[in-house]
Design a protein around this motif. Structure first.
Motif, short mmCIF file in Angstrom:
data_model
loop_
_atom_site.label_atom_id
_atom_site.label_comp_id
_atom_site.label_asym_id
_atom_site.label_seq_id
_atom_site.Cartn_x
_atom_site.Cartn_y
_atom_site.Cartn_z
N VAL A 76 -2.70 0.25 8.62
CA VAL A 76 -1.70 1.26 8.82
C VAL A 76 -1.20 1.57 9.99
CG1 VAL A 76 0.10 4.14 8.90
CG2 VAL A 76 -0.59 1.64 6.57
N TYR A 118 1.94 -2.32 8.41
CA TYR A 118 2.97 -1.51 8.21
C TYR A 118 2.58 -0.60 9.18
CZ TYR A 118 3.04 -3.18 3.77
OH TYR A 118 3.35 -4.34 2.56
N CYS A 132 4.43 2.84 10.28
CA CYS A 132 5.16 4.25 9.75
C CYS A 132 6.08 5.05 10.81
CB CYS A 132 3.77 5.02 9.09
SG CYS A 132 3.38 4.78 7.62
N ARG A 166 -0.26 5.48 3.11
CA ARG A 166 -1.71 5.32 3.64
C ARG A 166 -2.13 5.14 2.25
NH1 ARG A 166 -3.96 5.65 8.65
NH2 ARG A 166 -2.57 6.82 9.94
#
Length: 369
Positions: A239, A205, A207, A228
């Motif tokens: 992340v 992921y 961000c 998270r």
């Protein structure tokens, strides 16, 4: 070459990130949904500071890094599994990649529309996860029907497929991705891979934050912290925090200017560099090195590969005629300061066909023509 597909809802920064990754303008980036229709593919070098040190040790100016491919895939919307938006194309494209980089919007900006009204990264994650699960449900149901018919004819392989598919369907119906299903052994894991499911692919992921949130501790960005927490409990995934817009600007700078710019922002490393390395690891990849007067080079291998298989990465003849691998770890070679000193210290060793290569091994292969 293994591929990571960049996915996400429309207008989360996927194409801007792809441009930054490839240091190109291959992917159009604009403020409207479905800006990317056909997937863009870019080969990206894997940042590795060890190469420069190896080049210094062996006194060469030529370094050749490892590389992986990134694919910029069309934005997905709710209902994609039923053909909404560019859903069918999205799902077909993602089926072809080996891992997923899921870009999640973690910044507010009234000038950039969000197709679901407001910024909510956890909701966005679950929208895409749900669409992948729904697509997998359809696929599993179809495959179950086919295997049930074969199992009636005493096909043992089909019977094993039926048992696993039934477990998968129950799991997916609880809105859980296939990746979180507990499998009993390597055979089941291979069988699941053969099903070609979407939600079984490993996910990273990313961000995407605003510039002023790049150097801030995670706690100062509630969106990042929410991601998270959610990912840790629901997806067991990593992340990365990036600012796609800053990374795109870095692509216009020289290495020296880039360092100065990052220092001014209060960070020591490019978010893209961190994301590339994390994606490399997500794909189960590592690097070994060859180093001589002509070049210092990183070669990509998958964890668990033997010495002959790693030799075959260079050339198939190396694998066929493999005799031995002369190996020293990067850490030992660097500590010694030179090849000669490492040899004198007894850090070089001969490894045979059963040796499993490790990340950072520096190798010289002996083979028969």
């Amino acid at each position: 070459m293994l591929q990571s597909g960049i996915v996400g809802l429309p207008n989360v920064g996927k194409s801007t990130l792809f441009n930054a990754l490839t240091r190109s303008r291959k992917a159009e980036a604009a403020n409207y949904p479905f800006c990317t229709i056909e997937p863009n593919v870019g080969v990206v070098e894997v940042p590795d500071e060890r190469l420069d040190e190896l080049a210094r040790i062996v006194r060469t100016r030529v370094t050749i890094p490892a590389a992986i491919e990134f694919v910029d895939i069309a934005g997905l919307v709710a209902g994609a599994s039923k053909g909404e938006g560019l859903g069918n194309k999205f799902l077909a494209n993602i089926r072809e990649v080996d891992a997923i980089v899921h870009v999640v919007r973690c910044f507010e900006n009234d000038d950039i529309v969000h197709n679901m009204g407001k910024v909510d990264p956890v909701r966005d994650i679950e929208v895409i996860t749900t669409e992948l699960i729904l697509a997998d449900l359809q696929s599993c149901e179809q495959q179950l029907d086919r295997n049930v018919k074969k199992a009636r004819g005493q096909d043992k392989d089909a019977a094993a497929n039926v048992a696993l598919l039934q477990r998968l369907l129950a799991h997916l119906n609880e809105n859980k991705p296939a990746a979180s299903l507990q499998v009993s052994d390597l055979e089941e894991r291979a069988r699941m891979k053969h099903f070609g499911l979407l939600s079984v692919k490993p996910v990273l992921y990313a961000c995407n934050v605003a510039e002023d949130g790049l150097a801030a501790p995670g706690g100062q960005n509630p969106f990042v912290e929410a991601v998270r927490r959610h990912v840790a409990t629901e997806h067991d995934a990593r992340v990365c925090v990036i600012c796609a817009q800053v990374e795109a600007e870095l692509g216009e700078l020289s290495p020296e200017e880039m360092k100065e710019y990052l220092a001014a922002l209060g960070v020591s490393d490019s978010g893209v560099s961190q994301l590339i390395r994390a994606s490399y690891d997500l794909l189960g990849l590592a690097s070994y090195f060859t180093a001589g007067e002509k070049e210092a080079r990183a070669w990509t291998f998958k964890h668990g590969m033997t010495a002959p298989q790693c030799a075959g990465v260079i050339h198939t003849d190396f694998e066929k005629g493999f005799i031995k691998a002369e190996v020293v770890s990067y850490a030992d070679l660097r500590a010694a300061g030179s090849v000669a000193a490492a040899r004198e210290a007894g850090k070089y060793r001969l490894e045979g066909k059963e040796y499993l290569f490790k990340d950072g091994d520096v190798a010289l292969f002996r083979f028969a023509n």
